[in-house]
Design a protein around this motif. Structure first.
Motif, PDB file in Angstrom:
ATOM      1  N   GLU A  97       0.963  -1.123  -0.113  1.00  0.00           N
ATOM      2  CA  GLU A  97      -0.026  -0.003   0.063  1.00  0.00           C
ATOM      3  C   GLU A  97       0.947   1.264   0.088  1.00  0.00           C
ATOM      4  N   PRO A  98       0.537   2.323  -0.715  1.00  0.00           N
ATOM      5  CA  PRO A  98       1.421   3.479  -0.901  1.00  0.00           C
ATOM      6  C   PRO A  98       1.376   4.237   0.390  1.00  0.00           C
ATOM      7  N   ALA A  99       2.534   4.618   0.702  1.00  0.00           N
ATOM      8  CA  ALA A  99       2.575   5.436   2.200  1.00  0.00           C
ATOM      9  C   ALA A  99       1.499   6.826   2.247  1.00  0.00           C
ATOM     10  N   ALA A 100       1.251   7.007   1.283  1.00  0.00           N
ATOM     11  CA  ALA A 100       0.617   8.576   1.052  1.00  0.00           C
ATOM     12  C   ALA A 100      -0.765   8.416   1.623  1.00  0.00           C
ATOM     13  N   GLU A 101      -1.605   7.572   1.329  1.00  0.00           N
ATOM     14  CA  GLU A 101      -2.698   7.509   1.747  1.00  0.00           C
ATOM     15  C   GLU A 101      -3.344   6.003   1.879  1.00  0.00           C
ATOM     16  N   ARG A 102      -4.336   5.762   2.671  1.00  0.00           N
ATOM     17  CA  ARG A 102      -5.036   4.513   2.878  1.00  0.00           C
ATOM     18  C   ARG A 102      -5.770   4.002   1.578  1.00  0.00           C
ATOM     19  N   ALA A 103      -5.748   2.812   1.247  1.00  0.00           N
ATOM     20  CA  ALA A 103      -6.465   2.342   0.060  1.00  0.00           C
ATOM     21  C   ALA A 103      -7.396   1.641   0.762  1.00  0.00           C
ATOM     22  N   GLY A 104      -8.941   1.693   0.056  1.00  0.00           N
ATOM     23  CA  GLY A 104     -10.088   1.013   0.609  1.00  0.00           C
ATOM     24  C   GLY A 104     -10.169  -0.235   0.000  1.00  0.00           C
ATOM     25  N   ILE A 105     -11.231  -1.105   0.535  1.00  0.00           N
ATOM     26  CA  ILE A 105     -11.320  -2.322   0.152  1.00  0.00           C
ATOM     27  C   ILE A 105     -11.984  -2.306  -1.413  1.00  0.00           C
ATOM     28  N   SER A 106     -12.803  -1.265  -1.825  1.00  0.00           N
ATOM     29  CA  SER A 106     -13.317  -1.294  -2.932  1.00  0.00           C
ATOM     30  C   SER A 106     -12.208  -0.807  -4.181  1.00  0.00           C
ATOM     31  N   GLU A 107     -11.061  -0.258  -3.754  1.00  0.00           N
ATOM     32  CA  GLU A 107     -10.112   0.032  -4.889  1.00  0.00           C
ATOM     33  C   GLU A 107      -9.120  -1.006  -4.684  1.00  0.00           C
ATOM     34  N   ILE A 108      -9.149  -1.756  -3.939  1.00  0.00           N
ATOM     35  CA  ILE A 108      -8.311  -3.215  -3.688  1.00  0.00           C
ATOM     36  C   ILE A 108      -9.044  -4.268  -4.661  1.00  0.00           C
ATOM     37  N   THR A 109     -10.168  -4.324  -4.596  1.00  0.00           N
ATOM     38  CA  THR A 109     -10.893  -5.516  -5.384  1.00  0.00           C
ATOM     39  C   THR A 109     -10.758  -4.990  -6.900  1.00  0.00           C
ATOM     40  N   ASN A 110     -10.613  -3.778  -7.123  1.00  0.00           N
ATOM     41  CA  ASN A 110     -10.578  -3.181  -8.692  1.00  0.00           C
ATOM     42  C   ASN A 110      -8.972  -3.037  -9.131  1.00  0.00           C
ATOM     43  N   LEU A 111      -8.283  -3.721  -8.415  1.00  0.00           N
ATOM     44  CA  LEU A 111      -6.735  -3.473  -8.909  1.00  0.00           C
ATOM     45  C   LEU A 111      -6.563  -4.570  -9.891  1.00  0.00           C
ATOM     46  N   GLY A 112      -5.956  -4.394 -10.965  1.00  0.00           N
ATOM     47  CA  GLY A 112      -5.604  -5.274 -12.106  1.00  0.00           C
ATOM     48  C   GLY A 112      -4.541  -6.369 -11.570  1.00  0.00           C
ATOM     49  N   GLY A 113      -4.844  -7.281 -12.302  1.00  0.00           N
ATOM     50  CA  GLY A 113      -3.851  -8.664 -12.124  1.00  0.00           C
ATOM     51  C   GLY A 113      -2.473  -8.383 -11.984  1.00  0.00           C
ATOM     52  N   ASP A 114      -2.121  -7.427 -13.010  1.00  0.00           N
ATOM     53  CA  ASP A 114      -0.395  -7.103 -13.012  1.00  0.00           C
ATOM     54  C   ASP A 114       0.156  -6.467 -11.861  1.00  0.00           C
ATOM     55  N   VAL A 115      -0.767  -5.685 -11.002  1.00  0.00           N
ATOM     56  CA  VAL A 115      -0.424  -4.856 -10.007  1.00  0.00           C
ATOM     57  C   VAL A 115       0.025  -6.040  -8.805  1.00  0.00           C
ATOM     58  N   TRP A 116      -0.563  -7.115  -8.666  1.00  0.00           N
ATOM     59  CA  TRP A 116      -0.393  -7.957  -7.386  1.00  0.00           C
ATOM     60  C   TRP A 116       1.026  -8.691  -7.666  1.00  0.00           C
ATOM     61  N   THR A 117       1.681  -9.173  -6.755  1.00  0.00           N
ATOM     62  CA  THR A 117       2.769  -9.845  -6.790  1.00  0.00           C
ATOM     63  C   THR A 117       2.732 -11.284  -6.169  1.00  0.00           C
ATOM     64  N   ARG A 118       2.910 -12.378  -7.039  1.00  0.00           N
ATOM     65  CA  ARG A 118       2.801 -13.664  -6.593  1.00  0.00           C
ATOM     66  C   ARG A 118       3.833 -14.004  -5.615  1.00  0.00           C
TER      67      ARG A 118
END
Length: 630
Positions: free
Chosen positions: A47-68
């Motif tokens: 999560e970026p240090a600037a601001e907290r990410a909400g769960i709705s933002e997390i569920t909309n993240l693209g698959g390439d953003v996540w790290t296996r």
């Protein structure tokens, strides 16, 4: 050219499909699943240090953003970052599955758990050691989340983790029954470890109070600090000792780990004689580590955990390595006390080094690295106690030899002064005292040997020799007082065939289980249960009439029949045949007659189809069957 271009397109499409599959890998929960390690199915995102990410933002993240994660453990080391973790589960069975998700690292500060956030609007489940212990949905030292997996559907779990400790998130999905079964074994392991340490603490404390040797006091401090550190680190202390003290739960790890190094250092200096004279470099270095550990322990009451954890681990790692080096050096210099000491610290300190390296991500976090200090400290505590006892015995021997030398000099002086009579009288008194001590020792050893000689080593029941002596005395007593005496002969049915089919080791386990069953049902102080030989057992029931003896025999038969004997995935059952003889002895030497009648009844039970109780009847001179099982 077009042909090559077409092949290239097909290759690219195949590569993209494989990549997409691997990026969206799902943990499959099957019909026979008991537990599943989820580390290889976990994706994470910082999560970026600037601001907290909400769960709705997390569920909309693209698959390439996540790290296996891609390893067998989820371990991102120490840092100030907040991480999101995602794991996808699918129940491939035709029924709903009630499972537990276990997060096996109890020192994480703050965890938010979201289950299918796109389908449910509930608030997240908040966990972490910053929350009171009794706020957890499952009261367990680790974080356990109940999850219901719908049939033929996918479930996505998101975790938001913020912690000042190491970012370790070991995830395990459990069948609920399997979880509770494994938890029993864990609890037994914990109880065994803390029981051993408690006994050793009390033992060494009593020795210190008795002899005043300060090495024992330093060692008691070490033994108190070690289990308190491990219980704090593994969440046991938070569960049982301070479930509401969230601040102290973190600080206790700093304090007790520092005290382990402090008392370990002082004990080492004292016990294996690390002085400035024989070690001008190692002695100041070790004292410096002790002072540093003391400062870290004191700081644990004032400075927050996040500022102290890395320095504390560094001091612990350096301290453990130093103490291990000292033990080896002293052993090389042929210090007698260093023999047991080195072996003990190989266990204790190697476990501490393994734990420290796992916190710095130099070793993977798994069952071995997380419990290395616990197993090693238990073995080390026992060996160090033996080492202290060995040193105490040697000190006593040196004192005794010195006293003997003084006594000899005194005797010479008295001979010079013509006081041979007084010297002789003192020598006689000393000799008599030694004879009395030796006599007491021999009496005690004889008593122990008698107990060992009367007990069957395999079943822990009394053996045939002991039974013969007691049986003779019981017949004499019953004859004198005209009391009924009952004798039961038990034989395991088809035991030879059982041994041939499954082996003698399994047969021995069978004998142990039957013996345990008999022991539980023969409870009166005057009664006697013994192994007569092979698969035969005898039960002697003084002052017991015919009906009471038959009732006891029948209870034993039923208990053995119900007893389950698990073997290689199958459950076996055993039966016994019992012969009973109850009568008033006609003479004081009627042992052979009683035993023959009981043996005749046992033979009749075997002939009647086994798994039954047959009582010898005095009136008809024949045996009567009390119960026969088809």
């Amino acid at each position: 050219m077009q042909k090559h271009f077409g092949l290239l397109c097909i290759f690219i499409l195949l590569f993209m499909s494989v990549s997409a599959y691997s990026a969206d890998q799902v943990a499959m929960w099957g019909k026979h699943s008991k537990h599943m390690e989820l580390a290889s199915y976990v994706d994470y995102w910082q999560e970026p240090a600037a601001e907290r990410a909400g769960i709705s933002e997390i569920t909309n993240l693209g698959g390439d953003v996540w790290t296996r994660n891609g390893t067998d453990s989820v371990n991102l080391g120490y840092g100030q970052h907040i991480y999101w973790f995602r794991v996808k589960l699918e129940n491939v069975t035709g029924t709903e599955a009630n499972t537990f998700l276990e997060i096996g690292y109890p020192v994480l500060d703050h965890i938010e758990v979201y289950i299918n956030p796109n389908q449910q609007l509930e608030e997240p489940l908040i966990l972490g050691d910053k929350q009171p212990f009794y706020d957890r949905p499952i009261l367990h030292r680790n974080f356990v989340v109940p999850i219901t997996l719908a049939s033929k559907e996918k479930t996505t779990v998101y975790l938001r983790v913020k912690t000042t400790s190491s970012m370790q998130v070991p995830l395990t999905l459990w069948n609920q029954n399997a979880f509770y079964s494994v938890e029993q074994a864990r609890s037994m392991f914990e109880g065994l470890y803390y029981g051993i340490v408690l006994v050793m603490i009390l033992y060494n404390l009593f020795v210190f109070l008795a002899v005043g040797e300060r090495s024992f006091l330093h060692y008691v401090g070490f033994m108190v600090a070690m289990p308190l550190f491990l219980s704090s680190f593994h969440g046991v202390a938070f569960q049982y000792l301070w479930p509401e003290a969230t601040w102290w739960n973190d600080q206790s790890i700093i304090v007790f780990l520092s005290l382990v190094v402090l008392f370990g250092g002082t004990f080492t200096i004292k016990f294996i004689n690390v002085t400035r004279e024989n070690h001008p470099v190692l002695n100041p270095w070790t004292q410096g580590i002790v002072v540093a550990a003391g400062l870290m322990a004191a700081s644990g009451f004032l400075i927050p955990y996040k500022y102290l954890i890395l320095p504390t681990i560094l001091v612990a790692a350096v301290g453990c390595s130093t103490l291990l080096l000292l033990s080896i050096v002293r052993w090389v210099k042929k210090d007698p006390a260093a023999r047991y000491y080195t072996l003990a610290w190989v266990f204790v300190l190697s476990g501490g080094i393994v734990l420290a390296l796992s916190k710095f991500t130099l070793l993977p976090s798994n069952l071995l690295t997380e419990n290395a200090t616990q197993v090693g400290s238990a073995l080390g505590v026992i060996l160090l106690s033996i080492a202290l006892a060995d040193r105490l015995n040697k000190d006593k021997k040196r004192v005794f030899e010195a006293q003997q030398g003084l006594l000899r000099e005194e005797r010479k002086a008295r001979i010079a002064q013509a006081k041979t009579l007084e010297i002789q009288r003192e020598a006689n008194a000393l000799l008599e005292e030694r004879v009395r001590e030796r006599t007491r020792d021999l009496e005690r050893l004889n008593s122990q040997l008698l107990e060992l000689s009367s007990t069957d080593a395999l079943t822990e029941l009394k053996n045939r020799g002991h039974f013969d002596r007691v049986f003779q005395s019981a017949v004499v007593h019953a004859y004198r007082h005209q009391e009924p005496l009952s004798l039961l002969l038990l034989d395991i049915d088809h035991f030879k065939q059982f041994n041939d089919n499954h082996g003698h080791l399994v047969g021995d386990d069978c004998l142990k289980m039957v013996a345990q069953c008999v022991r539980q049902l023969v409870t009166r102080p005057q009664d006697l249960a013994a192994r007569y030989g092979g698969e035969e057992f005898v039960v002697l029931l003084p002052n017991t009439p015919h009906k009471g003896a038959v009732d006891v025999a029948e209870r034993i038969r039923k208990a053995v029949e119900k007893m389950a004997f698990p073997l290689s995935g199958q459950t076996l059952h055993l039966t016994v045949s019992v012969g009973v003889c109850s009568e008033l002895p006609a003479s004081s030497d009627a042992t052979e007659a009683l035993f023959s009648k009981a043996d005749e009844a046992l033979y009749q039970a075997k002939a009647s189809g086994r798994n039954c109780v047959v009582a010898w009847s005095a009136s008809s001179e024949d045996a009567t069957t009390a119960n026969v099982q088809a």
